[in-house]
Design a protein around this motif. Structure first.
Motif, PDB file in Angstrom:
ATOM      1  N   TYR A 203       0.880  -1.577  -0.117  1.00 49.99           N
ATOM      2  CA  TYR A 203       0.568   0.125  -0.001  1.00 49.99           C
ATOM      3  C   TYR A 203       0.556   1.584  -0.515  1.00 49.99           C
ATOM      4  CZ  TYR A 203      -3.908  -2.798   0.469  1.00 49.99           C
ATOM      5  OH  TYR A 203      -5.028  -4.019  -0.146  1.00 49.99           O
ATOM      6  N   CYS A 204       2.672   1.143   0.107  1.00 51.30           N
ATOM      7  CA  CYS A 204       3.023   1.985  -0.227  1.00 51.30           C
ATOM      8  C   CYS A 204       3.245   2.878   0.703  1.00 51.30           C
ATOM      9  CB  CYS A 204       2.828   2.568  -1.664  1.00 51.30           C
ATOM     10  SG  CYS A 204       3.629   1.802  -2.834  1.00 51.30           S
ATOM     11  N   LYS A 205       2.891   2.509   2.095  1.00 46.19           N
ATOM     12  CA  LYS A 205       2.630   3.162   3.238  1.00 46.19           C
ATOM     13  C   LYS A 205       3.069   3.460   4.468  1.00 46.19           C
ATOM     14  CE  LYS A 205      -1.787   3.578   5.884  1.00 46.19           C
ATOM     15  NZ  LYS A 205      -3.361   2.144   5.888  1.00 46.19           N
ATOM     16  N   HIS A 206       3.247   3.876   4.419  1.00 42.33           N
ATOM     17  CA  HIS A 206       4.362   4.051   6.246  1.00 42.33           C
ATOM     18  C   HIS A 206       3.477   2.967   6.907  1.00 42.33           C
ATOM     19  CE1 HIS A 206       7.131   5.140   9.502  1.00 42.33           C
ATOM     20  NE2 HIS A 206       6.473   6.095  10.116  1.00 42.33           N
ATOM     21  N   ILE A 207       3.715   2.187   8.206  1.00 39.28           N
ATOM     22  CA  ILE A 207       3.048   1.645   8.962  1.00 39.28           C
ATOM     23  C   ILE A 207       4.004   1.807  10.266  1.00 39.28           C
ATOM     24  CG2 ILE A 207       1.408   0.012   9.630  1.00 39.28           C
ATOM     25  CD1 ILE A 207       1.358  -0.696   7.571  1.00 39.28           C
ATOM     26  N   PRO A 208       3.376   2.835  11.203  1.00 35.58           N
ATOM     27  CA  PRO A 208       4.167   3.232  12.006  1.00 35.58           C
ATOM     28  C   PRO A 208       4.360   1.431  13.148  1.00 35.58           C
ATOM     29  CG  PRO A 208       3.090   5.405  12.066  1.00 35.58           C
ATOM     30  CD  PRO A 208       2.929   4.246  11.408  1.00 35.58           C
ATOM     31  N   VAL A 209       5.206   1.093  13.945  1.00 37.57           N
ATOM     32  CA  VAL A 209       5.386   0.388  15.236  1.00 37.57           C
ATOM     33  C   VAL A 209       5.095   0.840  16.716  1.00 37.57           C
ATOM     34  CG1 VAL A 209       5.476  -1.769  15.663  1.00 37.57           C
ATOM     35  CG2 VAL A 209       5.620  -1.655  13.122  1.00 37.57           C
ATOM     36  N   ILE A 210       4.417   1.075  17.040  1.00 37.55           N
ATOM     37  CA  ILE A 210       3.935   0.994  18.860  1.00 37.55           C
ATOM     38  C   ILE A 210       4.481  -0.209  19.871  1.00 37.55           C
ATOM     39  CG2 ILE A 210       3.099   2.549  20.735  1.00 37.55           C
ATOM     40  CD1 ILE A 210       3.801   4.050  18.038  1.00 37.55           C
ATOM     41  N   ALA A 211       5.445   0.149  21.069  1.00 37.96           N
ATOM     42  CA  ALA A 211       5.880  -0.568  21.724  1.00 37.96           C
ATOM     43  C   ALA A 211       4.773  -0.248  23.375  1.00 37.96           C
ATOM     44  CB  ALA A 211       6.446  -0.138  22.406  1.00 37.96           C
ATOM     45  N   ALA A 212       4.014  -0.971  23.617  1.00 38.09           N
ATOM     46  CA  ALA A 212       3.508  -1.234  24.457  1.00 38.09           C
ATOM     47  C   ALA A 212       3.529  -1.899  25.774  1.00 38.09           C
ATOM     48  CB  ALA A 212       1.439  -0.935  24.296  1.00 38.09           C
ATOM     49  N   GLY A 213       3.193  -1.937  27.062  1.00 33.05           N
ATOM     50  CA  GLY A 213       2.988  -3.031  28.155  1.00 33.05           C
ATOM     51  C   GLY A 213       4.324  -3.410  28.948  1.00 33.05           C
ATOM     52  N   GLY A 214       4.323  -2.182  30.565  1.00 34.19           N
ATOM     53  CA  GLY A 214       5.469  -2.282  30.920  1.00 34.19           C
ATOM     54  C   GLY A 214       6.358  -1.298  31.001  1.00 34.19           C
ATOM     55  N   ILE A 215       6.286  -0.504  30.214  1.00 34.68           N
ATOM     56  CA  ILE A 215       7.002   1.225  29.686  1.00 34.68           C
ATOM     57  C   ILE A 215       7.754   1.793  30.665  1.00 34.68           C
ATOM     58  CG2 ILE A 215       7.659   3.357  27.399  1.00 34.68           C
ATOM     59  CD1 ILE A 215       6.625   0.461  26.045  1.00 34.68           C
ATOM     60  N   PHE A 216       8.505   2.475  31.340  1.00 35.65           N
ATOM     61  CA  PHE A 216       7.840   2.900  33.050  1.00 35.65           C
ATOM     62  C   PHE A 216       8.754   4.266  32.741  1.00 35.65           C
ATOM     63  CE2 PHE A 216       8.326   3.938  37.156  1.00 35.65           C
ATOM     64  CZ  PHE A 216       7.501   3.600  37.683  1.00 35.65           C
ATOM     65  N   SER A 217       9.649   4.565  32.098  1.00 35.87           N
ATOM     66  CA  SER A 217      10.803   5.434  31.720  1.00 35.87           C
ATOM     67  C   SER A 217      11.282   6.031  30.519  1.00 35.87           C
ATOM     68  CB  SER A 217      12.324   4.876  32.651  1.00 35.87           C
ATOM     69  OG  SER A 217      13.114   3.678  31.871  1.00 35.87           O
ATOM     70  N   GLY A 218      12.312   6.927  30.700  1.00 32.45           N
ATOM     71  CA  GLY A 218      12.424   7.397  29.696  1.00 32.45           C
ATOM     72  C   GLY A 218      13.310   6.944  28.742  1.00 32.45           C
ATOM     73  N   THR A 219      14.235   5.954  29.970  1.00 28.75           N
ATOM     74  CA  THR A 219      15.244   4.342  29.069  1.00 28.75           C
ATOM     75  C   THR A 219      14.811   3.218  28.165  1.00 28.75           C
ATOM     76  OG1 THR A 219      16.648   5.591  30.639  1.00 28.75           O
ATOM     77  CG2 THR A 219      17.550   3.113  29.631  1.00 28.75           C
ATOM     78  N   ASP A 220      13.570   3.586  28.677  1.00 32.67           N
ATOM     79  CA  ASP A 220      12.996   2.250  28.337  1.00 32.67           C
ATOM     80  C   ASP A 220      12.270   2.670  26.970  1.00 32.67           C
ATOM     81  OD1 ASP A 220      12.856   1.007  30.616  1.00 32.67           O
ATOM     82  OD2 ASP A 220      10.941   1.060  30.939  1.00 32.67           O
ATOM     83  N   ILE A 221      11.425   4.079  26.316  1.00 32.24           N
ATOM     84  CA  ILE A 221      11.466   4.861  25.562  1.00 32.24           C
ATOM     85  C   ILE A 221      12.655   4.524  24.725  1.00 32.24           C
ATOM     86  CG2 ILE A 221      10.257   6.137  24.483  1.00 32.24           C
ATOM     87  CD1 ILE A 221       8.760   7.639  26.784  1.00 32.24           C
ATOM     88  N   ALA A 222      13.173   5.468  24.779  1.00 31.93           N
ATOM     89  CA  ALA A 222      14.742   4.866  23.482  1.00 31.93           C
ATOM     90  C   ALA A 222      15.313   3.473  23.769  1.00 31.93           C
ATOM     91  CB  ALA A 222      15.826   5.469  25.375  1.00 31.93           C
TER      92      ALA A 222
END
Ligand SMILES: Cc1cc2nc3c(=O)[nH]c(=O)nc-3n(C[C@H](O)[C@H](O)[C@H](O)COP(=O)(O)O)c2cc1C
Length: 358
Positions: A203-222
């Motif tokens: 579909y020539c489309k950018h599909i972002p993938v998002i992580a969820a579950g247990g993310i607590f800190s900025g370090t987890d986000i990184a």
């Protein structure tokens, strides 16, 4: 390094943080608009949005539809430029009507889990609303993408991967949630990125993938951004904010909880869930809690045999009747020790994440 934007089609969130939809009524216009005003994506829970309407007990479906409209309009008033989504459980009987209402109100995104949202592309057809499934494996990401491809020649606008440490309902069996079998979110993210690739290409489309579950800190986000996720969805940490729409006693239950209080439960929705142990869960271990009124809300629930009414349990909890309610929480709730503002929380997360990315 500055945190990247999160782009979903023409929608651009300044920071790649989505506040997870939290039912019933834990995330309403107050929390969602506060997150959206900080540049993240605020999500209103679509579960019992009419819980404070006068006819909630007698005319449940209409009260919820009316409540949903009000909450979306309120969120827009409070955050005219922010990105606002709504979260619906596929397991809800009124799914289609609620989703159509949100689309009529021009909601930016519909996020849907607790089942596969097979019909969502048809419901959203012709609108600008982005549609986002929540999955718990590469297999599920492939399955829903294949269904949307075959049924409506479309692909998801974004995919949220919810791992086993999340709060609320979990897309895993009880066996998968044991310490020896539990998958880790890092592997799930990699699997989902691979699974959706063919659909993004088709579909020539950018599909972002998002992580969820247990993310607590900025370090987890990184960590998840480095793995190839485009953003994160966070629930638990947003509960302990001033703007969270739940009663203060609900928030305090998070602050007072200890690691050993957070447990896996069975839900009438037909999936396991995670919640904070309290008098309600203790009494359920002894006997079922009889149902005085059925809201006729969950497809899989049989009022004659269900051990408890999940709607009543969630509504009691969010009203602050903590001993009589179900307090959904992520596995990290016990690490929270104070209530902060959404601005303070987002500042902390972004600063830490940027440092970890540098
Ligand atoms: C109180 C609470 C209620 C939740 N309710 C829902 C819900 O109605 N629908 C849903 O898809 N996810 C629900 N979730 C999951 C969150 O949206 C989020 O994805 C998850 O909690 C992320 O994990 P974290 O809490 O560890 O950050 C809920 C989570 C909590 C803590």
């Amino acid at each position: 390094m500055k945190l990247p934007n999160l782009q979903i089609g023409e929608l651009i969130a300044k920071i790649p943080i989505i506040q997870g939809g939290m039912g019933a009524a834990v995330s309403r216009s107050g929390l969602a608009s506060a997150v959206a005003n900080e540049g993240g994506i605020g999500v209103i829970s679509g579960v019992h949005t009419g819980f404070d309407e006068p006819d909630f007990e007698t005319n449940n479906k209409d009260a919820n539809i009316r409540g949903l409209r009000k909450e979306i309009r309120k969120a827009r008033e409070l955050s005219p430029k922010g990105i606002i989504g709504v979260n619906f459980l596929v397991a809800m009987k009124a799914y289609q009507e609620l989703a159509m209402t949100a689309i009529e109100e021009k909601i930016d995104l519909i996020i849907s889990g607790a089942g596969l949202p097979k019909e969502l592309p048809l419901i959203a057809k012709g609108s600008r609303t982005k549609i986002v499934p929540i999955v718990s494996s590469g297999r599920a990401a492939d399955l829903i993408s294949k269904l949307w491809d075959q049924k409506s020649s479309s692909a998801p606008d974004m995919v949220i991967v919810e791992g086993p440490e999340a709060g609320g309902h979990l897309g895993f069996s009880l066996e998968q949630l044991t310490p020896e079998n539990k998958p880790n979110l890092e592997d799930l993210i990699k699997d989902v990125i691979q699974a959706i690739k063919p659909y993004a290409e088709k579909y020539c489309k950018h599909i972002p993938v998002i992580a969820a579950g247990g993310i607590f800190s900025g370090t987890d986000i990184a960590k998840f951004l480095k793995l190839g996720a485009q953003g994160v969805q966070i629930g638990t940490r947003f509960v302990a904010t001033e703007e969270c729409d739940a009663d203060i006693r609900f928030k305090q239950a998070f602050i007072n909880s200890k690691a050993e209080d957070i447990q896996i439960i069975k839900s009438p929705v037909g999936m396991p869930g995670r919640a904070i142990r309290n008098k309600f869960l203790e009494s359920l271990e002894k006997s079922n809690i009889s149902i005085k009124k059925c809201y006729n809300c969950i497809k899989t629930c049989n009022p004659a045999s269900t051990p408890y009414c999940i709607s009543k349990a969630l509504v009691e909890a969010v009203r602050g009747n903590i001993d009589d309610g179900l307090i959904f929480s992520g596995s990290n709730a016990y690490r929270i020790d104070k209530i902060v503002t959404v601005r303070e929380l987002i500042y902390e997360l972004v600063t830490e994440a940027e440092l970890a990315l540098a």
